[in-house]
Design a protein around this motif. Structure first.
Motif, mmCIF file in Angstrom:
data_model
loop_
_atom_site.group_PDB
_atom_site.id
_atom_site.type_symbol
_atom_site.label_atom_id
_atom_site.label_comp_id
_atom_site.label_asym_id
_atom_site.label_seq_id
_atom_site.Cartn_x
_atom_site.Cartn_y
_atom_site.Cartn_z
ATOM 1 N N PHE A 248 0.845 -1.199 0.000
ATOM 2 C CA PHE A 248 0.000 0.000 0.000
ATOM 3 C C PHE A 248 0.885 1.257 0.000
ATOM 4 O O PHE A 248 0.855 2.039 0.952
ATOM 5 C CB PHE A 248 -0.874 0.032 1.259
ATOM 6 C CG PHE A 248 -2.151 -0.769 1.194
ATOM 7 C CD1 PHE A 248 -2.661 -1.234 -0.005
ATOM 8 C CD2 PHE A 248 -2.858 -1.037 2.359
ATOM 9 C CE1 PHE A 248 -3.847 -1.960 -0.046
ATOM 10 C CE2 PHE A 248 -4.039 -1.754 2.325
ATOM 11 C CZ PHE A 248 -4.541 -2.222 1.117
ATOM 12 N N THR B 61 0.713 4.081 -1.374
ATOM 13 C CA THR B 61 0.059 5.391 -1.396
ATOM 14 C C THR B 61 -0.850 5.609 -0.189
ATOM 15 O O THR B 61 -1.572 6.606 -0.140
ATOM 16 C CB THR B 61 -0.774 5.571 -2.683
ATOM 17 O OG1 THR B 61 -1.807 4.571 -2.716
ATOM 18 C CG2 THR B 61 0.107 5.446 -3.921
ATOM 19 N N GLU C 2 -16.489 -1.355 -9.449
ATOM 20 C CA GLU C 2 -16.065 -1.785 -8.115
ATOM 21 C C GLU C 2 -17.087 -2.710 -7.479
ATOM 22 O O GLU C 2 -16.748 -3.691 -6.823
ATOM 23 C CB GLU C 2 -15.869 -0.560 -7.208
ATOM 24 C CG GLU C 2 -14.464 -0.025 -7.134
ATOM 25 C CD GLU C 2 -14.333 1.015 -6.026
ATOM 26 O OE1 GLU C 2 -13.668 0.702 -5.016
ATOM 27 O OE2 GLU C 2 -14.890 2.114 -6.168
ATOM 28 N N HIS D 167 -16.156 -0.810 0.099
ATOM 29 C CA HIS D 167 -14.926 -1.478 -0.336
ATOM 30 C C HIS D 167 -14.044 -1.676 0.899
ATOM 31 O O HIS D 167 -13.603 -0.712 1.514
ATOM 32 C CB HIS D 167 -14.257 -0.559 -1.357
ATOM 33 C CG HIS D 167 -12.995 -1.091 -1.977
ATOM 34 N ND1 HIS D 167 -12.596 -0.742 -3.245
ATOM 35 C CD2 HIS D 167 -12.025 -1.912 -1.507
ATOM 36 C CE1 HIS D 167 -11.445 -1.335 -3.533
ATOM 37 N NE2 HIS D 167 -11.078 -2.041 -2.481
ATOM 38 N N THR E 182 -11.104 7.513 1.059
ATOM 39 C CA THR E 182 -10.429 6.996 -0.128
ATOM 40 C C THR E 182 -9.854 5.613 0.135
ATOM 41 O O THR E 182 -9.543 5.258 1.272
ATOM 42 C CB THR E 182 -9.277 7.919 -0.569
ATOM 43 O OG1 THR E 182 -8.356 8.063 0.525
ATOM 44 C CG2 THR E 182 -9.789 9.288 -0.984
ATOM 45 N N PRO F 209 -6.689 3.241 -0.483
ATOM 46 C CA PRO F 209 -5.294 3.221 -0.946
ATOM 47 C C PRO F 209 -5.134 2.169 -2.033
ATOM 48 O O PRO F 209 -5.740 1.100 -1.976
ATOM 49 C CB PRO F 209 -4.509 2.855 0.316
ATOM 50 C CG PRO F 209 -5.489 2.119 1.170
ATOM 51 C CD PRO F 209 -6.835 2.715 0.885
ATOM 52 N N ARG F 210 -4.344 2.487 -3.015
ATOM 53 C CA ARG F 210 -4.170 1.558 -4.136
ATOM 54 C C ARG F 210 -3.158 0.482 -3.788
ATOM 55 O O ARG F 210 -1.989 0.776 -3.560
ATOM 56 C CB ARG F 210 -3.712 2.319 -5.384
ATOM 57 C CG ARG F 210 -4.796 3.203 -5.979
ATOM 58 C CD ARG F 210 -4.314 3.844 -7.268
ATOM 59 N NE ARG F 210 -5.397 4.529 -7.951
ATOM 60 C CZ ARG F 210 -6.238 3.947 -8.802
ATOM 61 N NH1 ARG F 210 -6.122 2.669 -9.066
ATOM 62 N NH2 ARG F 210 -7.192 4.642 -9.392
ATOM 63 N N VAL G 220 -0.728 -2.590 -4.827
ATOM 64 C CA VAL G 220 0.097 -2.811 -6.019
ATOM 65 C C VAL G 220 0.242 -4.311 -6.232
ATOM 66 O O VAL G 220 0.956 -4.989 -5.496
ATOM 67 C CB VAL G 220 1.477 -2.133 -5.873
ATOM 68 C CG1 VAL G 220 2.364 -2.479 -7.057
ATOM 69 C CG2 VAL G 220 1.314 -0.618 -5.757
ATOM 70 N N ASP H 208 -0.681 -1.404 -11.786
ATOM 71 C CA ASP H 208 -0.787 -0.804 -10.451
ATOM 72 C C ASP H 208 0.497 -0.077 -10.077
ATOM 73 O O ASP H 208 0.477 1.003 -9.472
ATOM 74 C CB ASP H 208 -1.046 -1.884 -9.386
ATOM 75 C CG ASP H 208 -2.367 -2.599 -9.545
ATOM 76 O OD1 ASP H 208 -3.291 -2.017 -10.149
ATOM 77 O OD2 ASP H 208 -2.470 -3.737 -9.059
ATOM 78 N N THR I 106 0.709 3.236 -11.776
ATOM 79 C CA THR I 106 -0.202 4.199 -11.136
ATOM 80 C C THR I 106 0.410 4.746 -9.855
ATOM 81 O O THR I 106 0.376 5.956 -9.606
ATOM 82 C CB THR I 106 -1.552 3.507 -10.825
ATOM 83 O OG1 THR I 106 -2.135 3.067 -12.052
ATOM 84 C CG2 THR I 106 -2.502 4.471 -10.143
ATOM 85 N N ALA I 107 0.967 3.866 -9.033
ATOM 86 C CA ALA I 107 1.604 4.312 -7.790
ATOM 87 C C ALA I 107 2.768 5.233 -8.079
ATOM 88 O O ALA I 107 2.976 6.235 -7.369
ATOM 89 C CB ALA I 107 2.063 3.099 -6.979
#
Length: 246
Positions: A105, A107, A139, A177, A225, A227-228, A230, A235, A238-239
Motif C-alpha cells: 500500500f 500510497t 467496483e 470497499h 479513499t 489506498p491503491r 500494487v 498498479d 499508477t503508484a
C-alpha cells in the motif's frame, strides 16, 4: 491510544507471482516497502517494524532507518507472520494493540492508518479495520474488490456482519470497499491465529471470515479513499505517477 501500547507491523515477502520482487521495486526513488514504512511512521501511533522472511527486504528497510524483524518463510498468511514478529519484538507483552499494515500500500495516507484504531476504544470490539464507500459499478461487481456488509454504529463506524467478493448488499443503498488494514487487540490476534481456517474463509478466500465465524467482533471505520494496492505492473505505474507528484 498511547504510542507505547501500539505496535505497527508490515508483513513483506518476495514471493508475489504477478509482480516478482514487489517490496523492493522502485517508486519515486524509494523501494515500495519504504514508502509504506514512512506512512506508518508518519501516523505516529506506535513503534513500526517490517516483518519479513527475506534478508534483502530487511536490509533495504534498515538502510532507510527502519526496523525489520526476520520471520520464518512458511507462514500461511500475513497474520501468522505478524504474530511471530510480535512475539519476537515484544516478548513481555507490553503492546496491547497490533496493527497489520500490508506492505503493498505505498500510497496509503498516515491519517488512514491512525483512523483504524478508533473502534478499539470500545471494549466490545476485538478487531478494527477500514472501508470506503463504493462509487462505481465496476467496483461493485469486481470480485477482486472485497465488500464489507455492516450495520451502522455511528456516523463513520460500522459493525461488520460479513465480508464477500460478491456484489453485496443487494438493492439500493451504499456498498463499501474493504481496505485490508487491521488493528487487533493482542488477545484477539493470539486467538485468531490459533483458530483453524473456517468454512466460509476457504470458500470466499477471505481470512477475516474466520474471526466472524468464531464470534469475534470486527468494527469498521469508514474513510474517504481507498489506498491503491500494487499487484500488477499497471498498479505499479499508477503508484509511481501518484508518488512522483508528492
Amino acid at each position: 491510544m498511547t504510542e507505547n501500547r501500539t505496535l505497527v507491523l508490515i508483513p513483506a515477502r518476495m514471493a508475489a507471482t504477478r509482480l516478482p520482487g514487489k517490496p523492493l521495486l522502485d517508486i519515486a526513488g524509494l523501494p515500495m516497502i519504504v514508502h509504506v514504512l514512512r506512512s506508518a511512521e508518519a501516523a505516529h501511533i506506535g513503534r513500526v517494524a517490517v516483518a519479513t522472511d527475506t534478508p534483502e527486504i530487511a536490509a533495504a528497510v534498515k538502510a532507510h532507518g527502519g526496523e525489520a524483524v526476520m520471520t520464518q518463510a512458511d507462514h500461511p498468511s500475513g497474520s501468522d507472520r505478524i504474530y511471530e514478529a510480535l512475539r519476537t519484538l515484544d516478548p513481555d507483552g507490553r503492546a496491547e494493540i497490533v496493527v497489520n499494515l500490508q506492505g503493498d500500500f505505498p500510497t496509503i495516507h498516515p491519517d488512514n492508518i491512525s483512523s483504524v484504531l478508533g473502534p478499539l476504544a470500545d471494549p466490545a470490539v476485538d478487531i478494527a479495520t477500514l472501508a470506503a464507500e463504493i462509487h462505481t459499478e465496476e467496483e461493485s461487481t469486481n470480485p477482486n474488490v472485497v465488500k464489507v456488509v455492516g450495520s451502522t454504529v455511528s456516523g463513520r463506524r460500522m459493525r461488520a456482519l460479513y465480508f464477500t467478493r460478491a456484489t453485496a448488499p443487494w438493492g439500493d443503498g451504499p456498498r463499501y470497499h474493504h481496505i485490508g488494514l487491521y488493528a487487533y487487540r493482542r488477545a484477539a490476534l493470539e486467538r485468531f491465529v490459533a483458530l483453524p481456517p473456517s468454512t466460509l474463509e476457504r470458500q470466499e478466500k477471505l481470512e477475516q471470515l474466520r474471526a466472524l465465524e468464531a464470534g469475534m467482533r470486527i468494527d469498521v471505520t469508514v474513510v474517504d479513499t481507498v489506498p491503491r494496492g500494487v499487484d500488477t505492473p499497471a498498479d505499479l505505474e499508477t503508484a509511481r505517477r501518484i508518488l512522483a507528484k508528492t
